[in-house]
Design a protein around this motif. Structure first.
Motif, PDB file in Angstrom:
ATOM      1  N   GLY A  70      -4.750   8.585 -11.542  1.00 24.58           N
ATOM      2  CA  GLY A  70      -4.554   9.753 -12.336  1.00 24.58           C
ATOM      3  C   GLY A  70      -5.575  10.837 -12.214  1.00 24.58           C
ATOM      4  N   HIS A  71      -6.898  10.375 -11.824  1.00 25.92           N
ATOM      5  CA  HIS A  71      -8.092  11.282 -11.851  1.00 25.92           C
ATOM      6  C   HIS A  71      -7.741  12.422 -10.963  1.00 25.92           C
ATOM      7  CE1 HIS A  71     -12.109  12.858 -13.002  1.00 25.92           C
ATOM      8  NE2 HIS A  71     -12.346  12.724 -11.698  1.00 25.92           N
ATOM      9  N   PRO A  72      -8.091  13.685 -11.043  1.00 25.06           N
ATOM     10  CA  PRO A  72      -7.818  14.844 -10.040  1.00 25.06           C
ATOM     11  C   PRO A  72      -8.913  14.575  -8.929  1.00 25.06           C
ATOM     12  CG  PRO A  72      -8.156  15.568 -12.151  1.00 25.06           C
ATOM     13  CD  PRO A  72      -8.423  14.294 -12.372  1.00 25.06           C
ATOM     14  N   GLY A  73      -8.307  14.511  -7.619  1.00 21.07           N
ATOM     15  CA  GLY A  73      -9.033  14.207  -6.348  1.00 21.07           C
ATOM     16  C   GLY A  73      -9.188  12.749  -6.162  1.00 21.07           C
ATOM     17  N   VAL A  74      -8.553  12.005  -6.787  1.00 21.66           N
ATOM     18  CA  VAL A  74      -8.720  10.530  -6.426  1.00 21.66           C
ATOM     19  C   VAL A  74      -7.280  10.055  -6.360  1.00 21.66           C
ATOM     20  CG1 VAL A  74      -9.568   8.287  -7.258  1.00 21.66           C
ATOM     21  CG2 VAL A  74     -10.753  10.327  -7.928  1.00 21.66           C
ATOM     22  N   THR A  75      -7.314   9.391  -5.277  1.00 24.24           N
ATOM     23  CA  THR A  75      -5.930   8.741  -4.806  1.00 24.24           C
ATOM     24  C   THR A  75      -6.387   7.195  -4.703  1.00 24.24           C
ATOM     25  OG1 THR A  75      -5.245  10.353  -3.656  1.00 24.24           O
ATOM     26  CG2 THR A  75      -4.011   8.410  -3.115  1.00 24.24           C
ATOM     27  N   LEU A  76      -5.635   6.363  -5.216  1.00 26.01           N
ATOM     28  CA  LEU A  76      -5.659   4.670  -5.059  1.00 26.01           C
ATOM     29  C   LEU A  76      -4.659   4.354  -4.098  1.00 26.01           C
ATOM     30  CD1 LEU A  76      -6.813   5.337  -8.371  1.00 26.01           C
ATOM     31  CD2 LEU A  76      -7.519   3.023  -7.649  1.00 26.01           C
ATOM     32  N   THR A  77      -4.697   3.489  -3.029  1.00 25.61           N
ATOM     33  CA  THR A  77      -3.751   3.051  -2.353  1.00 25.61           C
ATOM     34  C   THR A  77      -4.004   1.485  -2.127  1.00 25.61           C
ATOM     35  OG1 THR A  77      -5.013   3.169  -0.145  1.00 25.61           O
ATOM     36  CG2 THR A  77      -3.720   5.338  -0.840  1.00 25.61           C
ATOM     37  N   ASP A  78      -2.627   0.876  -2.570  1.00 28.90           N
ATOM     38  CA  ASP A  78      -2.752  -0.711  -2.629  1.00 28.90           C
ATOM     39  C   ASP A  78      -1.673  -1.220  -1.465  1.00 28.90           C
ATOM     40  OD1 ASP A  78      -2.592  -3.290  -3.030  1.00 28.90           O
ATOM     41  OD2 ASP A  78      -2.510  -3.068  -5.352  1.00 28.90           O
ATOM     42  N   GLY A  79      -2.064  -1.093  -0.400  1.00 32.93           N
ATOM     43  CA  GLY A  79      -1.065  -1.715   0.743  1.00 32.93           C
ATOM     44  C   GLY A  79      -1.530  -2.973   1.003  1.00 32.93           C
ATOM     45  N   GLU A  80      -1.412  -4.001   0.249  1.00 28.76           N
ATOM     46  CA  GLU A  80      -1.997  -5.357   0.271  1.00 28.76           C
ATOM     47  C   GLU A  80      -1.833  -5.968   1.869  1.00 28.76           C
ATOM     48  OE1 GLU A  80      -1.517  -9.627  -1.996  1.00 28.76           O
ATOM     49  OE2 GLU A  80      -0.487  -7.971  -2.533  1.00 28.76           O
ATOM     50  N   PRO A  81      -3.052  -6.413   2.372  1.00 31.38           N
ATOM     51  CA  PRO A  81      -4.458  -6.660   1.752  1.00 31.38           C
ATOM     52  C   PRO A  81      -5.244  -5.712   1.386  1.00 31.38           C
ATOM     53  CG  PRO A  81      -4.384  -7.597   4.089  1.00 31.38           C
ATOM     54  CD  PRO A  81      -2.749  -6.718   3.626  1.00 31.38           C
ATOM     55  N   THR A  82      -5.037  -4.453   2.167  1.00 36.91           N
ATOM     56  CA  THR A  82      -5.862  -3.372   2.167  1.00 36.91           C
ATOM     57  C   THR A  82      -5.759  -2.541   0.853  1.00 36.91           C
ATOM     58  OG1 THR A  82      -5.958  -3.453   4.778  1.00 36.91           O
ATOM     59  CG2 THR A  82      -6.664  -1.406   3.452  1.00 36.91           C
ATOM     60  N   ARG A  83      -6.720  -2.376   0.123  1.00 29.96           N
ATOM     61  CA  ARG A  83      -6.869  -1.490  -0.984  1.00 29.96           C
ATOM     62  C   ARG A  83      -8.001  -0.494  -0.774  1.00 29.96           C
ATOM     63  NH1 ARG A  83      -6.441  -6.729  -4.930  1.00 29.96           N
ATOM     64  NH2 ARG A  83      -4.235  -6.466  -5.541  1.00 29.96           N
ATOM     65  N   GLU A  84      -7.667   0.669  -0.935  1.00 26.00           N
ATOM     66  CA  GLU A  84      -8.662   1.846  -0.684  1.00 26.00           C
ATOM     67  C   GLU A  84      -8.601   2.850  -1.864  1.00 26.00           C
ATOM     68  OE1 GLU A  84      -9.213   1.818   4.164  1.00 26.00           O
ATOM     69  OE2 GLU A  84      -7.598   3.429   3.130  1.00 26.00           O
ATOM     70  N   LEU A  85      -9.698   3.446  -2.028  1.00 25.73           N
ATOM     71  CA  LEU A  85     -10.001   4.561  -2.880  1.00 25.73           C
ATOM     72  C   LEU A  85     -10.128   5.858  -2.163  1.00 25.73           C
ATOM     73  CD1 LEU A  85     -10.537   5.535  -5.781  1.00 25.73           C
ATOM     74  CD2 LEU A  85     -12.943   4.840  -5.749  1.00 25.73           C
ATOM     75  N   ILE A  86      -9.686   6.752  -2.294  1.00 25.42           N
ATOM     76  CA  ILE A  86      -9.745   8.123  -1.471  1.00 25.42           C
ATOM     77  C   ILE A  86     -10.412   9.317  -2.342  1.00 25.42           C
ATOM     78  CG2 ILE A  86      -8.792   9.782   0.184  1.00 25.42           C
ATOM     79  CD1 ILE A  86      -6.928   7.597   1.089  1.00 25.42           C
ATOM     80  N   VAL A  87     -11.481   9.652  -1.902  1.00 28.35           N
ATOM     81  CA  VAL A  87     -11.962  10.852  -3.039  1.00 28.35           C
ATOM     82  C   VAL A  87     -11.976  12.197  -2.091  1.00 28.35           C
ATOM     83  CG1 VAL A  87     -13.843  11.402  -4.616  1.00 28.35           C
ATOM     84  CG2 VAL A  87     -13.277   8.919  -4.282  1.00 28.35           C
ATOM     85  N   GLY A  88     -11.439  13.175  -2.734  1.00 24.36           N
ATOM     86  CA  GLY A  88     -11.477  14.393  -1.898  1.00 24.36           C
ATOM     87  C   GLY A  88     -10.781  14.243  -0.597  1.00 24.36           C
ATOM     88  N   VAL A  89     -11.318  15.057   0.068  1.00 18.30           N
ATOM     89  CA  VAL A  89     -10.777  14.771   1.797  1.00 18.30           C
ATOM     90  C   VAL A  89     -11.737  14.218   2.629  1.00 18.30           C
ATOM     91  CG1 VAL A  89      -9.427  16.781   1.404  1.00 18.30           C
ATOM     92  CG2 VAL A  89     -11.769  17.321   2.235  1.00 18.30           C
ATOM     93  N   SER A  90     -12.969  13.786   1.985  1.00 16.97           N
ATOM     94  CA  SER A  90     -14.089  13.369   2.572  1.00 16.97           C
ATOM     95  C   SER A  90     -14.367  11.811   2.774  1.00 16.97           C
ATOM     96  CB  SER A  90     -15.458  14.084   2.551  1.00 16.97           C
ATOM     97  OG  SER A  90     -15.349  15.607   3.104  1.00 16.97           O
TER      98      SER A  90
END
Length: 208
Positions: A70-90
């Motif tokens: 929920g933090h602005p600009g942060v996306t967490l994706t959980d597509g087990e087994p791959t988990r990723e944290l995306i910050v901004g566009v870079s």
């Protein structure tokens, strides 16, 4: 030739909420492991390295989600087994256990190889994606979680830099983080033989 962003630039772009969120998640996962060991010491001692690593990863991801979801600009994706944290566009981050020399383990799947290789994706100038590996240092002898760290690599084994995250974002520390560059392997020392004559002989250097 690829130009890599330096650690201070990356840390500034990620911001204190993300960096300290990673530190807090690692600290809480370490407490979970202490509790697990206190309640079920035999379970921990009997766990395989892979099994224990997966257990820690689940706890770390749960705490990271609680810290940053929920933090602005942060996306967490959980597509087990791959988990990723995306910050901004870079920035795209994955969470991994780090050895002292910065190395991490991962199955050599196509997606893993693509993640670790920088500069392989096609994109518009200025929108290049930087892929980072966050996580913690691991003491294999004590089987304990150490400090939260962030690394940039180009290829799974080529560590460009590795930085500790504790204290980043707290005042003047931001611009003064010194990256830890893993030491290059040292060549083996020449072997020395002492024949029965008592004369010193260096077998690799041809000196007798």
């Amino acid at each position: 030739m690829i130009s890599y962003p330096d650690s201070s630039e990356v840390l500034s772009d990620l911001g204190p909420k993300v960096t300290q969120g990673l530190v807090a998640a690692v600290d809480q996962a370490a407490k979970d492991l202490q509790e697990y060991r206190a309640v079920h010491p035999s379970w921990v001692s009997q766990s395989s390295e892979r099994g224990l690593a997966n257990w820690i990863h689940d706890r770390l991801w749960a705490h990271l989600t609680a810290e940053l979801d929920g933090h602005p600009g942060v996306t967490l994706t959980d597509g087990e087994p791959t988990r990723e944290l995306i910050v901004g566009v870079s920035y795209r981050l994955r969470v991994k256990r780090h050895r002292e020399d910065g190395q991490v383990r991962s199955y050599a799947t196509q997606t893993a190889l693509e993640f670790f290789a920088q500069g392989t994706q096609e994109t518009f100038p200025g929108l290049e994606e930087v892929r980072l590996t966050a996580g913690y240092e691991w003491d294999p002898d004590a089987r304990k979680i150490g400090e939260a760290v962030l690394s940039l690599r180009d290829g799974q084994e080529n560590v460009v830099w590795l930085v500790p995250l504790r204290g980043v974002g707290e005042g003047a520390v931001d611009g003064n983080v010194q990256p830890v560059r893993p030491a290059a392997p040292q060549p083996p020392m020449p072997s020395i033989e002492v024949p029965a004559t008592g004369k010193r002989q260096v077998t690799e250097g041809k000196a007798k």
